[in-house]
Each structure stands twice: as C-alpha cells, then as structure tokens.
Design an enzyme around this catalytic site. Structure first.
Site, PDB file in Angstrom:
ATOM      1  N   ARG A  68      61.043 136.991  50.297  1.00  0.00           N
ATOM      2  CA  ARG A  68      60.376 136.740  49.014  1.00  0.00           C
ATOM      3  C   ARG A  68      59.589 135.426  49.061  1.00  0.00           C
ATOM      4  NH1 ARG A  68      61.299 138.818  44.263  1.00  0.00           N
ATOM      5  NH2 ARG A  68      63.220 139.806  44.911  1.00  0.00           N
ATOM      6  N   ARG A  94      57.504 141.636  40.149  1.00  0.00           N
ATOM      7  CA  ARG A  94      58.226 140.858  41.167  1.00  0.00           C
ATOM      8  C   ARG A  94      58.833 139.640  40.498  1.00  0.00           C
ATOM      9  NH1 ARG A  94      59.209 142.430  45.982  1.00  0.00           N
ATOM     10  NH2 ARG A  94      59.071 140.315  46.776  1.00  0.00           N
ATOM     11  N   HIS A 112      56.441 140.404  27.894  1.00  0.00           N
ATOM     12  CA  HIS A 112      57.603 141.285  28.022  1.00  0.00           C
ATOM     13  C   HIS A 112      57.624 142.245  26.836  1.00  0.00           C
ATOM     14  CE1 HIS A 112      61.577 142.505  29.273  1.00  0.00           C
ATOM     15  NE2 HIS A 112      61.964 142.410  28.017  1.00  0.00           N
ATOM     16  N   ASP A 144      60.175 131.084  33.568  1.00  0.00           N
ATOM     17  CA  ASP A 144      60.981 130.080  34.266  1.00  0.00           C
ATOM     18  C   ASP A 144      61.861 130.813  35.273  1.00  0.00           C
ATOM     19  OD1 ASP A 144      63.093 131.138  32.865  1.00  0.00           O
ATOM     20  OD2 ASP A 144      63.389 129.402  31.568  1.00  0.00           O
ATOM     21  N   VAL A 147      65.367 135.448  34.282  1.00  0.00           N
ATOM     22  CA  VAL A 147      64.623 136.690  34.054  1.00  0.00           C
ATOM     23  C   VAL A 147      64.308 136.784  32.562  1.00  0.00           C
ATOM     24  CG1 VAL A 147      64.711 139.209  34.194  1.00  0.00           C
ATOM     25  CG2 VAL A 147      65.702 137.834  36.020  1.00  0.00           C
ATOM     26  N   ASP A 148      63.048 136.605  32.222  1.00  0.00           N
ATOM     27  CA  ASP A 148      62.579 136.721  30.830  1.00  0.00           C
ATOM     28  C   ASP A 148      63.249 135.712  29.902  1.00  0.00           C
ATOM     29  OD1 ASP A 148      60.965 138.921  31.586  1.00  0.00           O
ATOM     30  OD2 ASP A 148      62.679 140.252  31.411  1.00  0.00           O
TER      31      ASP A 148
HETATM   32  C1  GRF Z   1      53.631 145.929  29.872  1.00  0.00           C
HETATM   33  O1  GRF Z   1      54.428 146.643  28.943  1.00  0.00           O
HETATM   34  C2  GRF Z   1      54.196 144.564  30.100  1.00  0.00           C
HETATM   35  O2  GRF Z   1      54.763 144.003  28.960  1.00  0.00           O
HETATM   36  C3  GRF Z   1      55.248 144.816  31.131  1.00  0.00           C
HETATM   37  O3  GRF Z   1      54.701 145.791  31.986  1.00  0.00           O
HETATM   38  C4  GRF Z   1      53.716 146.529  31.271  1.00  0.00           C
HETATM   39  C5  GRF Z   1      52.460 146.362  32.039  1.00  0.00           C
HETATM   40  O4  GRF Z   1      51.401 147.080  31.513  1.00  0.00           O
HETATM   41  N1  GRF Z   1      55.632 143.593  31.775  1.00  0.00           N
HETATM   42  P1  GRF Z   1      49.938 146.870  32.075  1.00  0.00           P
HETATM   43  O5  GRF Z   1      50.000 146.914  33.594  1.00  0.00           O
HETATM   44  O6  GRF Z   1      49.411 145.578  31.561  1.00  0.00           O
HETATM   45  O7  GRF Z   1      49.196 148.063  31.529  1.00  0.00           O
END
Ligand code: GRF
Length: 221
Positions: A68, A94, A112, A144, A147-148
C-alpha cells in the site's frame, strides 16, 4: 477574482462526483482547477469523463505495487509534481496510509454516502435501509487516518422511505452529494474553513438552517 485552488481528484469508479466538480468549475461556481485525476482502476468510467473534458489523468493501478505504501508514494509524487494543493477523494475505494496524511496534512477531503458517524465503511446505503433509519444523507469531511472519521464540513439529509432499496436511497443521496462536495471545496478555496478540535467552523457561514424534519411527518403534534 479569487485564486483558483489546485485540485487533485482521486477516483475508482463512475466519477459522478468528479463530474459535478467539473460542471461547477466550468460554470464558474467553483474557483478551482483540476490539476490531475488519479484512478487506481483502469476501467473507471471517470477516466472517460476526463478524456471528454481534456483533464490530465494518471492511471496508477494499485495491483502493480508490492505494498500500500509503495502505491501511495507513487500517487503522492504525481500529485506533488502537478502542484496539487487540495486532494479530493471522489469514490476512491482505497484506504490511504499515514504517509499520505503527512504529505497533505488537513488537505484531503472525502465524501461519504451516510450521515457520519453513522454507517462508516462500505455498502452503507444498504446498511441504512436494513437498519431502518428514517433519515440518511451524505457527509463531506476531512480525511484522517481513521475510516470516515475526520472533521465534518457539510452534511445533507435525505428521508428514507419504507419501500426504499439500497439503489433508490443511493440515487437520492447522490443528488445531494453533487451539491455539497463543490460547496465544501469552494469554502476551502475561499479560505473560510477553520478547525477547532474536531469541529469545522465556516467563517461568515450563517445563517444556519432552522428547519426541523420529521419522517414520517407529525400528524397531530
Ligand atoms: C459516492 O456515493 C461516494 O459518496 C462514495 O462512492 C460513491 C462514488 O460515486 N464514496 P461516484 O464515483 O462519484 O459516482
């Protein structure tokens, strides 16, 4: 004319959030310039969007790197070479290593599709429907090392209906994602974002919404 913020956008899939950012820039509603779009997925539809808008891209396939950290170092180098100021994760599937956050401290945003801190992780629209929440939504936040988990900049709320599926809810949420991501980037571009503890303050940000929502609506009270 305000200075344009130099963006590096990280994508893995459809890129509809990338498209919304492009559209807001092209229509003069977002003072930004996309310096580089990085995809880790050769089949990402986002790459076709970039071709159409003549945006510079880097396809960096994570499967070609032993670790990674090696992958991340390559992405960081490309972003730096493009003079990127703000990194925008837009459907980038990722997890970033600590080195990434050291390279761009408080300069990485993520979107998110849930109301954090509820439903972090993946497949969250399905989880929200299965849990039976009456509202869900989306969150733009600083990324950060968790995760989220980073400080929240903007959230949008959408109702969840009894007959919703993960797909119908995802579509309703996506409409709002496409509004709040450009807005959050614009706040950043204008230098209006301050972070106190884990609370984000938007300088000259008011007036704040006074709307209270009920779902289902109250009938007697
Ligand atoms: C979105 O729902 C975003 O919030 C999530 O993955 C999806 C990506 O959609 N992290 P796109 O590739 O922008 O259409």
């Amino acid at each position: 004319m305000p200075k344009k913020i130099a963006l590096g956008v990280l994508v893995s899939g459809s890129g509809s959030n990338l498209q919304s950012i492009i559209d807001h820039i092209e229509s003069g509603r977002l003072d930004a310039e996309i310096k580089l779009v990085v995809s880790n997925n050769p089949d990402a539809f986002a790459l076709q969007r970039c071709a159409k808008h003549r945006l510079p891209t880097a396809l960096i396939d994570h499967r070609e790197f032993p670790t990674r950290e090696d992958f991340d170092r390559c992405v960081i180098a490309r972003l730096r070479a493009a003079d990127v100021e703000l990194v925008v994760m837009a459907g980038f599937m990722r997890i970033l290593s600590p080195e990434f956050f050291r390279a761009f401290p408080r300069r990485i945003l993520n979107i998110h599709p849930a109301l954090l801190p509820s439903f972090p992780g993946t497949n969250v629209q399905k989880k929200a429907v299965e849990y039976g929440v009456k509202f869900s939504g989306c969150t733009v936040h600083f990324a950060d090392e968790g995760v989220d988990t980073g400080p929240i900049i903007i959230q949008a709320v959408v109702p969840v209906y009894e007959n919703d599926t993960a797909d119908t809810l995802a579509a309703r949420i996506l409409v709002e994602e496409h509004k709040i991501y450009p807005q959050a980037i614009q706040y950043y571009a204008e230098g209006r974002i301050e972070i106190e503890g884990r609370t984000v303050l938007i300088r000259n940000g008011g007036p704040f919404t006074e709307k209270v929502l009920h779902n289902p609506p109250l009938t007697r009270f």
